[in-house]
Design an enzyme around this catalytic site. Sequence first.
Site, PDB file in Angstrom:
ATOM      1  N   GLY A 147     -14.301  -0.045  38.105  1.00 48.42           N
ATOM      2  CA  GLY A 147     -13.381   0.682  38.954  1.00 48.42           C
ATOM      3  C   GLY A 147     -13.487   2.157  38.604  1.00 48.42           C
ATOM      4  O   GLY A 147     -13.561   2.527  37.428  1.00 48.42           O
ATOM      5  N   CYS A 148     -13.498   3.027  39.609  1.00 53.27           N
ATOM      6  CA  CYS A 148     -13.758   4.446  39.351  1.00 53.27           C
ATOM      7  C   CYS A 148     -12.678   5.084  38.482  1.00 53.27           C
ATOM      8  O   CYS A 148     -12.984   5.840  37.555  1.00 53.27           O
ATOM      9  CB  CYS A 148     -13.917   5.202  40.674  1.00 53.27           C
ATOM     10  SG  CYS A 148     -12.557   4.957  41.856  1.00 53.27           S
ATOM     11  N   ASN A 149     -11.411   4.779  38.754  1.00 51.52           N
ATOM     12  CA  ASN A 149     -10.333   5.317  37.928  1.00 51.52           C
ATOM     13  C   ASN A 149     -10.421   4.760  36.508  1.00 51.52           C
ATOM     14  O   ASN A 149     -10.231   5.478  35.518  1.00 51.52           O
ATOM     15  CB  ASN A 149      -8.972   4.964  38.517  1.00 51.52           C
ATOM     16  CG  ASN A 149      -8.731   5.583  39.869  1.00 51.52           C
ATOM     17  OD1 ASN A 149      -8.958   6.767  40.076  1.00 51.52           O
ATOM     18  ND2 ASN A 149      -8.281   4.782  40.819  1.00 51.52           N
ATOM     19  N   THR A 206     -13.212   6.350  34.410  1.00 51.17           N
ATOM     20  CA  THR A 206     -12.894   7.730  34.043  1.00 51.17           C
ATOM     21  C   THR A 206     -11.957   7.771  32.843  1.00 51.17           C
ATOM     22  O   THR A 206     -12.176   8.522  31.883  1.00 51.17           O
ATOM     23  CB  THR A 206     -12.253   8.480  35.219  1.00 51.17           C
ATOM     24  OG1 THR A 206     -13.002   8.272  36.409  1.00 51.17           O
ATOM     25  CG2 THR A 206     -12.173   9.969  34.931  1.00 51.17           C
TER      26      THR A 206
END
EC number: 1.2.1.38
Length: 359
Positions: free
Chosen positions: A155-157, A160
Amino acid sequence: MAFTVAVAGASGYAGGELLRLLAAHPEFEIRTVTGHSTAGQPLIASQPHLRSLAHLTLQPTEPAVLDGHDIVFFALPHGASGELTAQLRDVRLAIDCGADHRLTDPADWAAFYGGEHHEAWSYGVPELLVAGDTPAAPGKQREALVGATRIAAPGCNASTVALSLAPGIAAGVIEAEDLVSVLAVGPSGAGKAAKTHLLGAELMGSANPYAVGGTHRHIPEIRQALRGAGASTEPTISFTPVLVPMSRGILATSTARIATRADGSHPDAAEIRAAWEHAYADEPFVHLLPEGQVPRTADTLGANTCLIGLAVDEAAGRVVVIGALDNLAKGTAGAAIQSANIALGLPETTGLSTNGVAP
């Protein structure tokens, strides 16, 4: 001979970014693209920026269409890929850019997603620290990707935040409890489906928090990554994403308590910074910025880079980590292709760039 590639969900944002990057990959040949409601249409009708792929037509997203390729990338909503991947019979490498194969704990899946829990695949964040035999010698997640046949892109969040905090957790210089992350995110991370709150008229000139109060589906993925990095206690995180009027990008500001040692002492600023320097010194795509510098999302657009800024707030007793990346590139498609390179024994950087687009 090039590896043959199919992309399921090619008409969406993540699928489009996969195709943009794959089109420049010297070892991959895009043979097949699929869609749901778009099946039968030219790809270029959904992705008009992909001029080099104008010859492709979207086919139905069905196992019979996807089987027989060397690599299949899935860019589908959660709950859609798990059933399909279970039916594949002749695919060397499958990479899911959705959530279906990320979580190891069925209880986490039930609490945040619901429906059938599918087997967790190798997690596609190569740079993520993984606890080793001793705290002083952690490994990297890329070791689990070598030779993998099934990979779950992150998942991108979640990636990060995990990349922002894992070095401090692994080195024991920050506490795993009382983590706080506030993210400015572009709406492309929510997909291409028409939704009122994602309309330009709703977003322009406004910042809109969502999934407030511990409800965002990437929270268990973050906790899972930080446990894997060697958290000595169960990680707790207050996670608040905020939609802002930029089409793509994530700026994650995360803070953590400075660790207290058994003798009551605390690591100093130099020791804290050294944890991140050591973790990412040789990484091609994750860069710690010089002391005093913080990243901008604009400097990561279109690139497979995650830029990290670090500061120590001594008065508050907390470390501040600011991570920036392009949610569609390094956050999704870039991570998937980078992981595919590793799995197939190709140079990790093949087909991927650290150069963004400006202005």
